[in-house]
Scaffold this active site. Sequence first.
Site, PDB file in Angstrom:
ATOM      1  N   LYS A 175      60.441 -18.204  -9.853  1.00 46.18           N
ATOM      2  CA  LYS A 175      60.385 -16.767  -9.609  1.00 46.18           C
ATOM      3  C   LYS A 175      59.516 -16.449  -8.410  1.00 46.18           C
ATOM      4  O   LYS A 175      58.534 -17.142  -8.139  1.00 46.18           O
ATOM      5  CB  LYS A 175      59.819 -16.036 -10.840  1.00 46.18           C
ATOM      6  CG  LYS A 175      60.696 -16.099 -12.057  1.00 46.18           C
ATOM      7  CD  LYS A 175      61.915 -15.260 -11.827  1.00 46.18           C
ATOM      8  CE  LYS A 175      62.724 -15.106 -13.091  1.00 46.18           C
ATOM      9  NZ  LYS A 175      63.967 -14.436 -12.836  1.00 46.18           N
ATOM     10  N   ARG A 213      57.813 -20.215  -1.240  1.00 48.20           N
ATOM     11  CA  ARG A 213      59.044 -19.557  -1.689  1.00 48.20           C
ATOM     12  C   ARG A 213      59.061 -18.068  -1.388  1.00 48.20           C
ATOM     13  O   ARG A 213      60.123 -17.498  -1.134  1.00 48.20           O
ATOM     14  CB  ARG A 213      59.282 -19.835  -3.161  1.00 48.20           C
ATOM     15  CG  ARG A 213      58.202 -19.367  -4.087  1.00 48.20           C
ATOM     16  CD  ARG A 213      58.548 -19.726  -5.542  1.00 48.20           C
ATOM     17  NE  ARG A 213      57.402 -19.507  -6.380  1.00 48.20           N
ATOM     18  CZ  ARG A 213      56.878 -20.421  -7.160  1.00 48.20           C
ATOM     19  NH1 ARG A 213      57.400 -21.626  -7.212  1.00 48.20           N
ATOM     20  NH2 ARG A 213      55.852 -20.135  -7.907  1.00 48.20           N
ATOM     21  N   ASN A 214      57.899 -17.420  -1.400  1.00 48.88           N
ATOM     22  CA  ASN A 214      57.872 -16.001  -1.071  1.00 48.88           C
ATOM     23  C   ASN A 214      58.268 -15.782   0.390  1.00 48.88           C
ATOM     24  O   ASN A 214      59.016 -14.875   0.717  1.00 48.88           O
ATOM     25  CB  ASN A 214      56.479 -15.423  -1.347  1.00 48.88           C
ATOM     26  CG  ASN A 214      56.208 -15.351  -2.827  1.00 48.88           C
ATOM     27  OD1 ASN A 214      56.652 -14.443  -3.505  1.00 48.88           O
ATOM     28  ND2 ASN A 214      55.499 -16.341  -3.352  1.00 48.88           N
ATOM     29  N   LYS A 240      47.919 -13.845  -1.729  1.00 45.49           N
ATOM     30  CA  LYS A 240      48.508 -14.639  -0.642  1.00 45.49           C
ATOM     31  C   LYS A 240      50.029 -14.571  -0.679  1.00 45.49           C
ATOM     32  O   LYS A 240      50.689 -14.645   0.354  1.00 45.49           O
ATOM     33  CB  LYS A 240      48.028 -16.090  -0.695  1.00 45.49           C
ATOM     34  CG  LYS A 240      48.348 -16.775  -2.014  1.00 45.49           C
ATOM     35  CD  LYS A 240      49.236 -17.954  -1.884  1.00 45.49           C
ATOM     36  CE  LYS A 240      49.429 -18.496  -3.240  1.00 45.49           C
ATOM     37  NZ  LYS A 240      49.935 -19.470  -3.772  1.00 45.49           N
ATOM     38  N   GLN A 257      56.618 -14.450  -6.727  1.00 47.98           N
ATOM     39  CA  GLN A 257      55.401 -13.872  -7.262  1.00 47.98           C
ATOM     40  C   GLN A 257      54.925 -12.684  -6.443  1.00 47.98           C
ATOM     41  O   GLN A 257      54.310 -11.767  -6.966  1.00 47.98           O
ATOM     42  CB  GLN A 257      54.305 -14.941  -7.334  1.00 47.98           C
ATOM     43  CG  GLN A 257      54.645 -16.020  -8.309  1.00 47.98           C
ATOM     44  CD  GLN A 257      54.342 -17.402  -7.763  1.00 47.98           C
ATOM     45  OE1 GLN A 257      54.157 -17.595  -6.584  1.00 47.98           O
ATOM     46  NE2 GLN A 257      54.332 -18.375  -8.643  1.00 47.98           N
ATOM     47  N   THR A 284      51.351 -21.148   2.361  1.00 49.49           N
ATOM     48  CA  THR A 284      52.315 -20.257   1.710  1.00 49.49           C
ATOM     49  C   THR A 284      53.086 -19.439   2.741  1.00 49.49           C
ATOM     50  O   THR A 284      54.281 -19.180   2.577  1.00 49.49           O
ATOM     51  CB  THR A 284      51.595 -19.338   0.708  1.00 49.49           C
ATOM     52  OG1 THR A 284      50.903 -20.154  -0.238  1.00 49.49           O
ATOM     53  CG2 THR A 284      52.565 -18.452  -0.043  1.00 49.49           C
TER      54      THR A 284
END
Length: 136
Positions: A127, A98-99, A34, A129, A93
């Site tokens: 971080k 954050r991605n 995802k 992913q 998401t």
Amino acid sequence: EENGRLLQMVFNDPLFHVSIVNDVPGVEVCGALKNVVALGAGFSDGMGLGDNSKAAIIRIGLMEMKRFIQKHYPGVMDATFFESCGVADLIVTCYGGRNRRCAEAFAKARGKRTFESIEKELLNGQKLQGTLTIKE
């Protein structure tokens, strides 16, 4: 399954539903992939492509996640993709993770910034992913 039932007893209430999904590979790999789809959603946002483009990325991304996971983990159940760990986690998401945020910033920078510099600025020590999943 016994641990799942215990956690369900502890955390489940009328305002917070906890379900047990007996599909460890499906849950784990959905959780990784995802983030890759969320990068696509963020690129779309950063390029100003709009909601229909983002919806297409999410829909196609979910289909590709399902195809990839079931090819490499044939025992994964179809129902897993419709649990919170599947489509629900993918949607949240792709809209706020954050991605997605970092990919949006990357697209807006038009190649003038690295993911590493964006990660340092936006994630307060967390971080990305999705980029790591792609490398693996």
